[in-house]
Design a protein around this motif. Structure first.
Motif, mmCIF file in Angstrom:
data_model
loop_
_atom_site.group_PDB
_atom_site.id
_atom_site.type_symbol
_atom_site.label_atom_id
_atom_site.label_comp_id
_atom_site.label_asym_id
_atom_site.label_seq_id
_atom_site.Cartn_x
_atom_site.Cartn_y
_atom_site.Cartn_z
ATOM 1 N N UNK A 199 0.848 -1.027 0.227
ATOM 2 C CA UNK A 199 -0.080 -0.068 -0.060
ATOM 3 C C UNK A 199 1.014 1.324 0.107
ATOM 4 N N UNK A 200 2.027 1.189 0.568
ATOM 5 C CA UNK A 200 2.791 2.216 0.757
ATOM 6 C C UNK A 200 3.342 2.654 -0.747
ATOM 7 N N UNK A 201 3.712 1.779 -1.530
ATOM 8 C CA UNK A 201 4.303 1.953 -2.697
ATOM 9 C C UNK A 201 3.091 2.549 -3.714
ATOM 10 N N UNK A 205 2.919 5.953 -5.547
ATOM 11 C CA UNK A 205 2.600 6.121 -7.194
ATOM 12 C C UNK A 205 1.535 7.087 -7.284
ATOM 13 N N UNK A 206 0.426 6.989 -6.629
ATOM 14 C CA UNK A 206 -0.906 7.543 -6.850
ATOM 15 C C UNK A 206 -0.541 9.094 -6.629
ATOM 16 N N UNK A 207 0.341 9.458 -5.498
ATOM 17 C CA UNK A 207 0.488 10.939 -5.417
ATOM 18 C C UNK A 207 1.607 11.468 -6.255
ATOM 19 N N UNK A 291 6.939 10.325 2.940
ATOM 20 C CA UNK A 291 7.627 9.580 1.877
ATOM 21 C C UNK A 291 6.876 9.304 0.617
ATOM 22 N N UNK A 292 5.685 9.406 0.721
ATOM 23 C CA UNK A 292 4.588 9.319 -0.564
ATOM 24 C C UNK A 292 4.229 10.719 -1.219
ATOM 25 N N UNK A 293 4.645 11.729 -0.499
ATOM 26 C CA UNK A 293 4.368 13.014 -1.301
ATOM 27 C C UNK A 293 5.527 13.408 -1.928
ATOM 28 N N UNK A 340 13.354 17.260 13.410
ATOM 29 C CA UNK A 340 12.159 16.241 13.164
ATOM 30 C C UNK A 340 11.176 16.887 11.906
ATOM 31 N N UNK A 341 10.627 15.835 11.282
ATOM 32 C CA UNK A 341 9.457 16.402 9.980
ATOM 33 C C UNK A 341 8.321 16.694 10.770
#
Length: 376
Positions: A199-201, A205-207, A291-293, A340-341
């Motif tokens: 789901x993370x990958x 890809x979606x974002x 990480x997905x953004x 920190x993020x």
């Protein structure tokens, strides 16, 4: 994974189960997702585009189809068009596209539906434009998957006596000639299971690509897992439950109609986006979310944004874009140069019903985001 690679896995599993020939048809079964492919509030022009294809439980090539398009010899001539991939031999295609005068651009749209195997190309393609590949919708993902698996089997020496088919919304087997047969059996035996990427990958890809197909698929599976029915009403209930757990009260401040944002019935304010993004900082999934953004200069929709900034600064900007006619939006985080993020600045800049050129609006938004990077 490419289709042929997946098909080889399926064939290996079939052989291991003692299956060496098919006495009957290859049937694509997409019944896990009930209801229509598309959201009923999507605009008519969008339904034939690749980004308005909708999603089904068994899709193929993201339910898209490539058409090779070029202008005719003179204005008024038919557009030259050929379906390149995937093949859909059951589709009755009519080309009504015409060659427009030089400088008039590209206004080609495909009008199609899963109610009947017909598609019609309309609009104009300007004289002098370079030939291009247009991506349109394929409303028969399950049928297409069955067709290509059938072709793969036959081409590698397997015997398949009945061709290929899919299953319609009433649960009836539907052949390549679109004749309806008996109800499909529910007495099925699983031979093998293949899994998607994590789901993370998928989220990344979606974002990064702003992929409507993946976004709709994730919303549909949320509805299926939560309520055991994947119609849009159930999907909205499932999504609101997740959002309320993350950010209590948020459902009273927004309206969600689909997964991709293609519907103009979606309503959300910049303040609500900021509240959501702040709440995500406390989520166990925050590191995966960051990480997905995408960031300016990365692959996808932000590749050419803020190209003048130093790469180290660009990578501190994690944001998602959103656009439609008259709409341009960016929301996300400015990560600190160190630390920190979770100390990131949160921002949301939304423009709506704007008649200024998109390039001018984007430049103004990017100037604001650039100034925000100077705070951290």
């Amino acid at each position: 994974m490419k289709a042929d690679g997946l098909f080889w896995k399926w064939k290996s599993a079939m052989k291991a189960a003692g299956i060496n020939a098919i006495e009957g048809r290859i049937i694509g079964d997409g019944r896990l997702f009930e209801g229509h492919l598309e959201n009923t509030s999507w605009e008519y022009d969008d339904l034939g585009t690749y980004y308005g294809a909708g999603t089904s439980a068994l899709s193929f090539y993201a339910n898209a189809q490539d058409y090779e398009v070029s202008a005719g010899a003179k204005a008024g001539d038919p557009v030259i068009v050929k379906i390149s991939y995937p093949e859909t031999p059951w589709l009755h295609f009519t080309n009504l596209g015409t060659t427009g005068p030089t400088g008039t651009g590209n206004s080609l749209y495909l009008y199609t539906t899963d109610l009947a195997p017909y598609a019609e190309l309309r609009g104009t393609f300007a004289l002098g434009r370079k030939p291009k590949t247009e991506n349109f919708a394929n409303k028969y993902g399950a049928m297409t998957c069955a067709y290509y698996f059938y072709k793969n089997l036959v081409s590698t020496g397997w015997k398949v006596t009945g061709g290929y088919a899919d299953i319609d919304r009433l649960g009836r087997v539907r052949g390549a000639d679109f004749s309806r047969g008996d109800k499909a059996s529910d007495n099925l035996k699983t031979i093998t299971t293949t899994y998607s990427p994590t789901l993370e990958k998928i989220a990344r890809e979606t974002l990064f690509r702003s992929d409507n197909f993946y976004a709709e698929a994730m919303m549909r599976i949320m509805g299926e897992k939560s309520t055991e029915i994947a119609v849009y009403d159930s999907c909205r209930v499932a999504e609101i439950e997740v959002l309320e757990d993350l950010c209590p009260g948020i459902s009273s401040r927004l309206s969600i109609d689909d997964g991709s944002g293609l519907s103009r019935h979606n309503f959300v304010s910049a303040e609500t986006f900021v509240q959501y993004l702040e709440a995500m900082k406390k989520s166990p999934a925050f590191d995966c979310f960051i990480g997905a953004l995408p960031y300016p200069g990365s692959e996808g929709t932000l590749k050419y944004v803020l190209s003048g900034l130093d790469p180290s600064i660009r990578k501190r900007i994690r944001m998602k874009s959103g656009s439609m006619d008259g709409v341009l939006c960016y929301s996300g985080y400015i990560l600190p140069a160190s630390g920190s993020a979770k100390d990131a600045i949160v921002f949301s800049i939304l423009t709506n019903n704007c008649d200024a050129p998109v390039s001018a609006v984007r430049a103004k938004i990017m100037s604001i985001i650039t100034e925000l990077t100077k705070i951290q």
